[in-house]
Design a protein around this motif. Structure first.
Motif, PDB file in Angstrom:
ATOM      1  N   ASP A  88       0.832  -1.213   0.000  1.00 47.94           N
ATOM      2  CA  ASP A  88       0.000   0.000   0.000  1.00 47.94           C
ATOM      3  C   ASP A  88       0.863   1.258   0.000  1.00 47.94           C
ATOM      4  O   ASP A  88       0.541   2.238  -0.680  1.00 47.94           O
ATOM      5  N   MET A  89       1.946   1.242   0.762  1.00 44.90           N
ATOM      6  CA  MET A  89       2.844   2.396   0.821  1.00 44.90           C
ATOM      7  C   MET A  89       3.491   2.642  -0.546  1.00 44.90           C
ATOM      8  O   MET A  89       3.576   3.781  -0.999  1.00 44.90           O
ATOM      9  N   ILE A  90       3.925   1.557  -1.192  1.00 48.96           N
ATOM     10  CA  ILE A  90       4.531   1.694  -2.528  1.00 48.96           C
ATOM     11  C   ILE A  90       3.497   2.257  -3.501  1.00 48.96           C
ATOM     12  O   ILE A  90       3.792   3.165  -4.283  1.00 48.96           O
ATOM     13  N   THR A  91       2.282   1.705  -3.437  1.00 44.38           N
ATOM     14  CA  THR A  91       1.203   2.189  -4.304  1.00 44.38           C
ATOM     15  C   THR A  91       0.938   3.673  -4.052  1.00 44.38           C
ATOM     16  O   THR A  91       0.804   4.459  -4.995  1.00 44.38           O
ATOM     17  N   MET A  92       0.867   4.046  -2.757  1.00 48.18           N
ATOM     18  CA  MET A  92       0.629   5.445  -2.399  1.00 48.18           C
ATOM     19  C   MET A  92       1.765   6.337  -2.893  1.00 48.18           C
ATOM     20  O   MET A  92       1.525   7.441  -3.394  1.00 48.18           O
ATOM     21  N   MET A  93       2.997   5.863  -2.750  1.00 42.87           N
ATOM     22  CA  MET A  93       4.149   6.651  -3.204  1.00 42.87           C
ATOM     23  C   MET A  93       4.102   6.837  -4.725  1.00 42.87           C
ATOM     24  O   MET A  93       4.373   7.925  -5.232  1.00 42.87           O
ATOM     25  N   LEU A  94       3.743   5.757  -5.438  1.00 44.43           N
ATOM     26  CA  LEU A  94       3.632   5.856  -6.892  1.00 44.43           C
ATOM     27  C   LEU A  94       2.516   6.828  -7.291  1.00 44.43           C
ATOM     28  O   LEU A  94       2.687   7.648  -8.203  1.00 44.43           O
ATOM     29  N   LEU A  95       1.382   6.722  -6.599  1.00 44.68           N
ATOM     30  CA  LEU A  95       0.277   7.638  -6.871  1.00 44.68           C
ATOM     31  C   LEU A  95       0.689   9.082  -6.603  1.00 44.68           C
ATOM     32  O   LEU A  95       0.402   9.985  -7.396  1.00 44.68           O
ATOM     33  N   LEU A  96       1.354   9.279  -5.470  1.00 43.96           N
ATOM     34  CA  LEU A  96       1.810  10.622  -5.108  1.00 43.96           C
ATOM     35  C   LEU A  96       2.797  11.146  -6.144  1.00 43.96           C
ATOM     36  O   LEU A  96       2.705  12.305  -6.578  1.00 43.96           O
ATOM     37  N   ASP A  97       3.713  10.286  -6.565  1.00 42.47           N
ATOM     38  CA  ASP A  97       4.694  10.677  -7.583  1.00 42.47           C
ATOM     39  C   ASP A  97       3.987  11.047  -8.892  1.00 42.47           C
ATOM     40  O   ASP A  97       4.312  12.055  -9.527  1.00 42.47           O
ATOM     41  N   ASN A  98       3.002  10.211  -9.282  1.00 43.76           N
ATOM     42  CA  ASN A  98       2.230  10.507 -10.498  1.00 43.76           C
ATOM     43  C   ASN A  98       1.482  11.825 -10.372  1.00 43.76           C
ATOM     44  O   ASN A  98       1.426  12.615 -11.310  1.00 43.76           O
ATOM     45  N   ARG A  99       0.898  12.058  -9.187  1.00 40.01           N
ATOM     46  CA  ARG A  99       0.170  13.317  -8.953  1.00 40.01           C
ATOM     47  C   ARG A  99       1.112  14.516  -9.057  1.00 40.01           C
ATOM     48  O   ARG A  99       0.762  15.543  -9.638  1.00 40.01           O
ATOM     49  N   GLU A 100       2.310  14.365  -8.489  1.00 42.46           N
ATOM     50  CA  GLU A 100       3.290  15.451  -8.564  1.00 42.46           C
ATOM     51  C   GLU A 100       3.689  15.712 -10.012  1.00 42.46           C
ATOM     52  O   GLU A 100       3.803  16.865 -10.442  1.00 42.46           O
ATOM     53  N   LYS A 101       3.913  14.620 -10.788  1.00 43.00           N
ATOM     54  CA  LYS A 101       4.251  14.780 -12.205  1.00 43.00           C
ATOM     55  C   LYS A 101       3.106  15.455 -12.964  1.00 43.00           C
ATOM     56  O   LYS A 101       3.336  16.348 -13.784  1.00 43.00           O
ATOM     57  N   GLU A 102       1.874  15.008 -12.674  1.00 39.60           N
ATOM     58  CA  GLU A 102       0.712  15.617 -13.328  1.00 39.60           C
ATOM     59  C   GLU A 102       0.598  17.091 -12.962  1.00 39.60           C
ATOM     60  O   GLU A 102       0.318  17.931 -13.823  1.00 39.60           O
TER      61      GLU A 102
END
Length: 193
Positions: A88-102
């Motif tokens: 879940d943490m990895i998923t959240m980090m990936l989502l957060l990273d994607n959100r930052e890129k977006e």
């Protein structure tokens, strides 16, 4: 014995004190199924001490095994939960990273749009000024043409009036013609324009 105390007296639990009531062995919770009268229980317990110790030991082992099983189950569950938490943490980090890129991409797009709007404003302002200059030039040209036309018409009218006045003077008007007066009026008219 009073009737109200009779129930308490005959009770099979530890609060009762009637020696003739049948009760279970004190070690019944670990497997001893002996039932005897209350006054005989102590004798049973002292005669079967070894058996009761073995029952206690077996119960203790059983409880240890149960505790070990629960502990193992708990540890497995903790490992599963930790793995899920990690995932879940990895998923959240990936989502957060994607959100930052977006978000960065959106900021770039917004900045580009602002620049495009500024460029369009400058172009529109320049075009507007150019159009206004063209309109102004056209109006000035038209005004100049109208002035020239009016001046020409005025000169034609003035010449016609002079000829008319001169013609009148010839037909009996003895007053001398004052060309200077007419020329002064014409000069005033041209100066007003």
């Amino acid at each position: 014995m009073p009737r109200l105390k009779l129930e308490e007296h005959c009770s099979t639990d530890s609060e009762g004190d009637c020696p003739n009531v049948e009760i279970h062995c004190y070690y019944s919770h670990v497997g001893c199924d002996f039932i005897c009268k209350r006054h005989l229980r102590e004798k049973h317990e002292s005669n079967f001490t070894e058996k009761h110790m073995k029952l206690l030991l077996d119960d203790s082992k059983k409880k240890k095994e149960e505790i070990a099983a629960v502990k193992e189950c708990y540890q497995e569950e903790m490992k599963t939960m930790e793995a899920k938490h990690q995932k879940d943490m990895i998923t959240m980090m990936l989502l957060l990273d994607n959100r930052e890129k977006e978000e960065k991409q959106y900021k770039k797009e917004i900045a580009a749009m602002k620049e495009e709007i500024k460029r369009m404003e400058v172009e529109m302002r320049a075009k507007h000024q150019k159009d206004m200059a063209a309109v102004k030039d056209r109006f000035q040209t038209e005004i100049q043409a109208m002035k020239q036309k009016i001046n020409e018409q005025h000169q034609t009218d003035m010449e016609a009036m002079r000829e008319s006045v001169a013609g009148m003077a010839e037909f009996g008007n003895d007053e001398p013609r004052n060309d200077e007066y007419d020329d002064d009026l014409y000069d005033e008219y041209e100066n007003d324009e």
